[in-house]
Design a protein around this motif. Sequence first.
Motif, PDB file in Angstrom:
ATOM      1  N   ARG B 223      -4.640   4.275  10.880  1.00  0.00           N
ATOM      2  CA  ARG B 223      -3.714   3.801   9.847  1.00  0.00           C
ATOM      3  C   ARG B 223      -2.631   2.893  10.422  1.00  0.00           C
ATOM      4  O   ARG B 223      -2.176   3.069  11.554  1.00  0.00           O
ATOM      5  CB  ARG B 223      -3.080   4.970   9.077  1.00  0.00           C
ATOM      6  N   ASP B 224      -2.295   1.881   9.639  1.00  0.00           N
ATOM      7  CA  ASP B 224      -1.223   0.939   9.964  1.00  0.00           C
ATOM      8  C   ASP B 224      -1.468   0.126  11.228  1.00  0.00           C
ATOM      9  O   ASP B 224      -0.544  -0.489  11.767  1.00  0.00           O
ATOM     10  CB  ASP B 224       0.133   1.656  10.090  1.00  0.00           C
ATOM     11  N   CYS B 225      -2.665   0.125  11.764  1.00  0.00           N
ATOM     12  CA  CYS B 225      -2.859  -0.657  12.984  1.00  0.00           C
ATOM     13  C   CYS B 225      -3.059  -2.134  12.638  1.00  0.00           C
ATOM     14  O   CYS B 225      -3.362  -2.500  11.505  1.00  0.00           O
ATOM     15  CB  CYS B 225      -3.972  -0.106  13.860  1.00  0.00           C
ATOM     16  N   GLY B 249      -8.125   4.067   7.533  1.00  0.00           N
ATOM     17  CA  GLY B 249      -6.746   4.543   7.509  1.00  0.00           C
ATOM     18  C   GLY B 249      -6.040   3.633   6.532  1.00  0.00           C
ATOM     19  O   GLY B 249      -6.553   2.557   6.222  1.00  0.00           O
ATOM     20  N   THR B 250      -4.883   4.035   6.060  1.00  0.00           N
ATOM     21  CA  THR B 250      -4.182   3.174   5.106  1.00  0.00           C
ATOM     22  C   THR B 250      -3.326   2.167   5.853  1.00  0.00           C
ATOM     23  O   THR B 250      -2.971   2.364   7.015  1.00  0.00           O
ATOM     24  CB  THR B 250      -3.269   4.015   4.185  1.00  0.00           C
ATOM     25  N   GLY B 251      -3.012   1.077   5.193  1.00  0.00           N
ATOM     26  CA  GLY B 251      -2.058   0.101   5.731  1.00  0.00           C
ATOM     27  C   GLY B 251      -2.544  -0.710   6.915  1.00  0.00           C
ATOM     28  O   GLY B 251      -1.744  -1.283   7.651  1.00  0.00           O
ATOM     29  N   ILE B 252      -3.838  -0.807   7.105  1.00  0.00           N
ATOM     30  CA  ILE B 252      -4.373  -1.568   8.251  1.00  0.00           C
ATOM     31  C   ILE B 252      -4.392  -3.056   7.931  1.00  0.00           C
ATOM     32  O   ILE B 252      -4.669  -3.453   6.800  1.00  0.00           O
ATOM     33  CB  ILE B 252      -5.810  -1.104   8.579  1.00  0.00           C
ATOM     34  N   GLU B 253      -4.108  -3.857   8.940  1.00  0.00           N
ATOM     35  CA  GLU B 253      -4.318  -5.299   8.807  1.00  0.00           C
ATOM     36  C   GLU B 253      -5.266  -5.750   9.903  1.00  0.00           C
ATOM     37  O   GLU B 253      -4.946  -5.659  11.088  1.00  0.00           O
ATOM     38  CB  GLU B 253      -3.003  -6.063   8.942  1.00  0.00           C
TER      39      GLU B 253
END
Lengths: 254, 407
Positions: B223-225, B249-253
Motif C-alpha cells: 500500500r501507498d508505494c 494495496g491501496t494508494g499505490i502509484e
Amino acid sequence: MKMLEIKNLKAGVEGKEILKGIDLTINAGEVHAIMGPNGSGKSTLAQVLAGRDAFDVGEGSVTFNGQDLLELAPEVRVREGLFLAFQYPVEIPGVNTTYFLRAAVNAVREHHGEAALNAVDFLKLMRQKINLLELDESLLKRSVNEGFSGGEKKRAEILQMALLNPAMAVLDETDSGLDIDALKVVANGVNTLKRADNAQLIITHYQRLLDYIVPDFVHVLYDGRIVKSGGKELALELEEKGYDWITSGELQTA
Amino acid sequence: MVAPANNAVDRLLAALPKRGDGGARFAELGFPTTRDEDWRFTSVAPIAELEFTAATGDAAANLEASVFSEIDGPQLVFVNGHYSSELSDLDELPDGVEISNLAAAVFKPCEADDAFGALNAASFTDGARVCVAEGVCFKTPIRIYYLSTGGDGATANIRNHITLGPNSKATILESWTGADSAYFNNAITELSAGDNAHLEHVKFQNESPAAFHVAGLHATMGRDCRVAHHSIALGGRIARNNIRARLDGTGIEAMLNGLYLPHGKQLIDHHMVVDHLQPHCESHEYFNGILDDHARAVFHGRIHVHKGADKTDAKQTNKNLLLSDNATVNTKPQLEIYADDVKCTHGATIGQMNAEQIFYLRARGLDEDAAHRMIMHAFAGEIIARIGCEPAREELDRLVWDRLEDK
C-alpha cells in the motif's frame, strides 16, 4: 518602399482553386487588414505566403524585399523577415518551449551572420519580450503550445514575433477565440512591435481587432479575390452591413 | 511445428545446468508459438533455431564504455549470467542495504506460468539480490550490469530478486549490453515493494542487434508505494519484456514508462499486465517507439481492474513514429474493468512525422532536417524526461540522441 508585392496570385489545393488572382502591395511602415467571410481564402493566403507546400501555387508572383518569395523555402522566408503568426499554433509535445525559441532565434541570427545567443543571453532577451505579452514564465518550461489555453497560444505567437523581429508579420486570425482582455494584450504587443521599417498584414474575421490595431488599409477578400479596398472606415462599414453585403453580390455591382 | 519445437526444448535443456524440476515444466509448455495469444505478433522461432550452449564466465570481460560509469556507488556485474566479483564493487554499504549476487542455492524462485519463466526457474545460474530494509532511504543509485561476451547460441538464465522494505527508498539502474553475436539472455526479476516504499528502476537494454533477450519483471506492490519502471529498449534482434505488476494495496502509484528504438530487422516487444486489486491506486503506462528500416515493435498493455478496486486511475498510452514504410507496429492497449467509479483511459497512435509540426518549426526558421530531428528528439525526450535520477536521465538522453542521429 515596397516590401511585399503580390501580383495575380492563384493557388489551390488538390485541383481546387482557392485564391483566384490576388493583387496586393504593402509598403514599409504600413498596416494592412484583410477581412472576409469564412472560406474566402484568408488563411490560404497566409499559408501560401509562409510556404506551406500543401497548397499549389498556380499563376502569379510574390516579391518580398526584391526577392521571389515563392522560390524560398519556408525557413528562409522567416529568416529573411516574413513571419506568420498561426491561426492554430501547433502543439509539439516533448519540445521545450525555451529550447525551441532559442533554436528559432539562432537560426535567424545565423542567417544574418550574427553569433548565436547562448542560454543566458537568450534568457535576458526573452524576459524583456515576455513581459510585453503578460505571459507566465512557467509556460516557457513546458512543451511548445502543449496544454496552453487559446489565449496563451496566441500570445506565444506574438512572443515569437517579438523575438524574431520580422520585417513583415502576417497575423492569421490572431484574434479569433480571444476574450477582450487577451485581445488587448495581443494588440498592444503587435502595436509595440510596429516601426517605420516594418509592416503588418492582419487577417481577421472580426472588425473588433481593428479597434485596437488601427490599419492604414483594409481589403475585403471574397471568393479568392480582393473585391474592395479602402481605409480603416471600410472595416466599420463592413461591420455595420455584415458579410452579406459582399456575399449578396451588392458590393461587386456597386 | 511441434516436432522441431520439442527438439529445440530438448537441445536447450541438454545444454543448460538444471535445478528444481529439471526443466519438466518448460518441456511441458514448450516454446510459445504465434498461435498463443500472448505471442501472436512475436515469433520466437529464431530463438528455437539457435545452437544452444550454456554461457560461461569470461575473465577478460570489462566495463569499458559502459553506461552510468560516471555515477558513484555500488555496482554488481554479471558476465554471461555469472557473477564477476572482480568487476563488482560493493564496498561501504550502509546498514540495512544488502546487495549481492543471489545466493543461488538458497533462493527458491516463485512459480512460473509461462515457458520462459519455467525455463529460467529450472536453469538460472545467478543474478542480483538487492534488499533494502524497512525505513532505509538509500539515495545512491545501485547499478547492475549484465555483459554478454558469448558466441552464437550462448544461453544465460538470470534471476534477480529485489526487495524493498516498508518506507524504504532506492534507485536501481540496469544495463544490458553484449558482443555482436546471437546470444540468448532469459531473465526474471522478482520485485517486491513494501508499504510506502519508493523505487525507481531503470532498465537500459542495449543488447547486440543479433542477440535475443527475454525478460520478465514480476512486481508486487504494497500500500501507498511508488514504483517507477523505465524500459529504454534499444537492442536485440528479438527483445521481449514481460512486465507483470500486481497493485495489491491501496494508494499505490505505479508507472511503467518505456521507449523503444528498433531499426534494421529488430523486433522489440513490451507485454504488460497490470492488476489493480485494491481501491485508490494509479497506474500509468507511457510507451513511445521510433521505428526505422524493417523494424517491428509490439505493445501489449492489459490493465485489469478487479472487483472492488474502485477509484482506480489507470492510463495507457502508446505512441509510435514510423520513419520507414517498411516498419511495423502491433499495438494492443486493453482495459478490463470489473470495479465501479474508475478512471481509465487508453490510446495508441501510429504515424509518420507530423507534417503540421514540421511546417510550424520551419516557419520559425529551422531547416527541414533540424525540424525532423527536433520532433524525433521530442518523441524520445517525453519518455526520458520521466526518469527521476538526473545523471542517468542526462546520459540516456545523450545515448538515445546519438542513436537517433546515426540514422
